[in-house]
Scaffold this active site. Structure first.
Site, mmCIF file in Angstrom:
data_model
loop_
_atom_site.group_PDB
_atom_site.id
_atom_site.type_symbol
_atom_site.label_atom_id
_atom_site.label_comp_id
_atom_site.label_asym_id
_atom_site.label_seq_id
_atom_site.Cartn_x
_atom_site.Cartn_y
_atom_site.Cartn_z
ATOM 1 N N ASP A 78 0.973 -1.167 0.033
ATOM 2 C CA ASP A 78 0.103 -0.046 -0.125
ATOM 3 C C ASP A 78 0.962 1.318 -0.049
ATOM 4 O O ASP A 78 1.522 1.606 0.972
ATOM 5 C CB ASP A 78 -0.996 -0.069 1.222
ATOM 6 C CG ASP A 78 -1.984 1.181 1.370
ATOM 7 O OD1 ASP A 78 -1.813 1.929 0.421
ATOM 8 O OD2 ASP A 78 -2.757 1.351 2.271
ATOM 9 N N HIS A 91 -7.857 7.382 -22.880
ATOM 10 C CA HIS A 91 -7.562 5.927 -23.315
ATOM 11 C C HIS A 91 -7.208 6.077 -24.555
ATOM 12 O O HIS A 91 -7.199 7.004 -25.333
ATOM 13 C CB HIS A 91 -9.023 5.138 -22.895
ATOM 14 C CG HIS A 91 -9.137 4.933 -21.427
ATOM 15 N ND1 HIS A 91 -8.203 3.882 -20.893
ATOM 16 C CD2 HIS A 91 -10.133 5.068 -20.449
ATOM 17 C CE1 HIS A 91 -8.669 3.549 -19.601
ATOM 18 N NE2 HIS A 91 -9.706 4.416 -19.586
ATOM 19 N N ASP A 146 -2.500 1.609 -27.254
ATOM 20 C CA ASP A 146 -1.854 0.897 -25.964
ATOM 21 C C ASP A 146 -0.620 0.107 -26.049
ATOM 22 O O ASP A 146 0.278 0.217 -25.529
ATOM 23 C CB ASP A 146 -2.935 0.146 -25.188
ATOM 24 C CG ASP A 146 -3.979 0.964 -24.257
ATOM 25 O OD1 ASP A 146 -3.771 2.225 -24.232
ATOM 26 O OD2 ASP A 146 -4.934 0.407 -23.716
ATOM 27 N N GLY A 166 2.863 3.604 -14.617
ATOM 28 C CA GLY A 166 1.691 4.213 -15.314
ATOM 29 C C GLY A 166 0.974 5.125 -14.837
ATOM 30 O O GLY A 166 -0.033 5.388 -15.403
ATOM 31 N N TYR A 167 1.316 5.965 -14.067
ATOM 32 C CA TYR A 167 0.584 6.916 -13.198
ATOM 33 C C TYR A 167 0.418 8.203 -14.193
ATOM 34 O O TYR A 167 1.203 8.502 -15.050
ATOM 35 C CB TYR A 167 0.832 7.222 -11.891
ATOM 36 C CG TYR A 167 1.098 6.232 -10.776
ATOM 37 C CD1 TYR A 167 0.081 5.327 -10.765
ATOM 38 C CD2 TYR A 167 2.413 5.947 -10.430
ATOM 39 C CE1 TYR A 167 0.316 4.459 -9.734
ATOM 40 C CE2 TYR A 167 2.425 5.184 -9.198
ATOM 41 C CZ TYR A 167 1.537 4.115 -9.214
ATOM 42 O OH TYR A 167 1.497 3.008 -8.163
ATOM 43 N N ARG A 168 -0.449 9.323 -13.536
ATOM 44 C CA ARG A 168 -0.541 10.534 -14.445
ATOM 45 C C ARG A 168 1.018 11.301 -13.979
ATOM 46 O O ARG A 168 1.223 10.679 -12.741
ATOM 47 C CB ARG A 168 -1.518 11.330 -14.016
ATOM 48 C CG ARG A 168 -2.884 10.839 -14.485
ATOM 49 C CD ARG A 168 -3.993 11.789 -14.529
ATOM 50 N NE ARG A 168 -5.512 11.106 -14.292
ATOM 51 C CZ ARG A 168 -6.532 11.942 -14.436
ATOM 52 N NH1 ARG A 168 -6.485 13.120 -14.578
ATOM 53 N NH2 ARG A 168 -7.754 11.072 -14.362
ATOM 54 N N ILE A 225 -8.134 5.060 -27.477
ATOM 55 C CA ILE A 225 -9.170 5.693 -28.634
ATOM 56 C C ILE A 225 -8.794 7.156 -28.704
ATOM 57 O O ILE A 225 -8.684 7.660 -29.947
ATOM 58 C CB ILE A 225 -10.500 5.283 -28.509
ATOM 59 C CG1 ILE A 225 -11.142 5.502 -29.577
ATOM 60 C CG2 ILE A 225 -11.174 6.123 -27.201
ATOM 61 C CD1 ILE A 225 -12.655 5.190 -29.620
#
Length: 378
Positions: A70, A136, A166, A93-95, A138
């Protein structure tokens, strides 16, 4: 169906990777590295990744091990940094800014391990006006012009699942960047950040087409070009049973064999004249409608006409060529693509099924010598 028989661990044996749990291109990149032999430890969250699939079937987590940490707990970042200190690569893969706020950003990780390759997987990239926004596949391929190239001109653009953005524009570019940075780190002892943005990769994939566009040999609209379905000898055609055949007879010698086997050679001489493409397509389409997919498959069997049946996901593993190569394999009752590419010496394999969240904590703590992973709370 033949099973891929490639014992061994692959050319990345000995490389250690920490993958901070996410969905989509990050896990797929981790799977690629794991398939190549890396020891990939996925750091799962206490309450799952948010992917709506039973973890037992998540093939992108094969060949990995999992621990649960955590990162919002007081000692969470320290436990991940213990792994970082033993790792060669980290994937997140975070913002932008989230890893920093969680205490596991590049600066903190490089303070612990200067040679670390820090791979960042995002859609929009680490900078730019859209960098902090959600998105995402698209949306990413839409903005780069990639989505607008695909499909019929009189219908909405066709969605290529999440393969182009992706995985092709994201995961593959991240892995290429990681391997290049790892080579540099091994030579110099200096790690770095790899900023893999899907918009960058998806745009880069169209490099050849941008060149053709500049040269005037590509029209900026759908189904009007050599490779986008506009060309009658590069496309798909419905058969008598509602199935489809794929045609790619681009070169003259392949085209001649194609029209001869199709039985339309007397109506197919104007292939270079774009103005006649519509009429030629009608001729080819009408002819394909006279037989079933299996019948046409038999007609083109053994030829160089560059014609193939369009198979479904469930049909593909049983195709004789793919079965002979072991392109698909079965591990633990789960049929899945075998690792790719192949190596003549450092063979790859599916060594283990999808990692189950937290199942490998004790083994990783021992193998990586990070006893703090065994603290209560996992």
């Amino acid at each position: 169906m033949a099973v891929a028989r490639t014992p061994g661990h692959g050319p990345l044996a000995g490389v250690r990777v920490v993958e901070l749990a996410g969905i989509g291109p990050g896990p797929f990149a981790g799977m690629l590295l794991a398939d190549l032999g890396a020891d990939v430890v996925r750091v799962d969250r206490p309450h799952g990744s948010g992917l709506a699939i039973n973890p037992e079937y998540d093939v992108t987590n094969r060949n990995k091990r999992s621990v649960i940490v955590d990162l919002k707990a007081e000692d969470g970042p320290a436990r991940v940094l213990d792994l970082v200190g033993r790792a060669d690569v980290l994937i997140e893969g975070y913002r932008p800014g989230v890893a920093e706020r969680l205490g596991v950003g590049p600066e903190t990780c490089h303070a612990r391990n200067p040679a670390l390759v820090y791979g960042r997987m995002t859609g929009w990239g680490q900078e730019g006006p859209l960098a902090p926004r959600a998105g995402h596949d698209i949306a990413y391929i839409a903005l780069t012009g990639t989505l607008g190239m695909i499909g019929d001109p009189d219908a909405p653009p066709a969605i290529p699942a999440n393969l182009v953005g992706d995985y092709a524009g994201g995961s593959l570019y991240l892995v290429v960047g990681i391997l290049a940075a790892l080579h540099h780190a091994r030579a110099t002892g200096v790690g770095q950040v790899v900023d893999a943005a899907i918009v960058d990769g998806a745009a880069h994939l169209a490099s050849m087409i941008h060149g053709m566009l500049a040269a005037g040999s590509w029209q900026d609209r759908r189904r009007a070009n050599l490779l986008d379905g506009g060309c009658p000898f590069y496309g798909t055609y419905e058969t008598a049973d509602g199935q489809y055949m794929a045609v790619g007879a681009l070169e003259q010698q392949f085209y001649e064999e194609f029209v001869q086997l199709l039985g339309v050679e007397d109506q197919a001489s104007a292939r270079e004249d774009v103005a006649h493409w519509g009429a030629l397509r009608e001729v080819v389409a009408a002819r394909f409608k006279t037989r079933t997919r299996d019948e046409w498959t038999a007609v083109f069997e053994g030829s160089d006409a560059c014609v193939a049946p369009v198979l479904s996901l469930r049909e593909a593993p049983a195709h004789p060529h793919l079965a002979a190569r072991g392109t698909f394999t079965n591990h633990g009752g789960l049929t899945q693509p075998a690792p790719a590419p192949r190596f003549s010496v450092t063979h790859t394999s599916v060594r283990s099924g999808p990692a189950q969240p937290g199942a490998d904590t004790a083994d990783v703590a021992r193998d990586w010598d990070v006893p703090r992973l065994l603290q209560d709370g996992d």
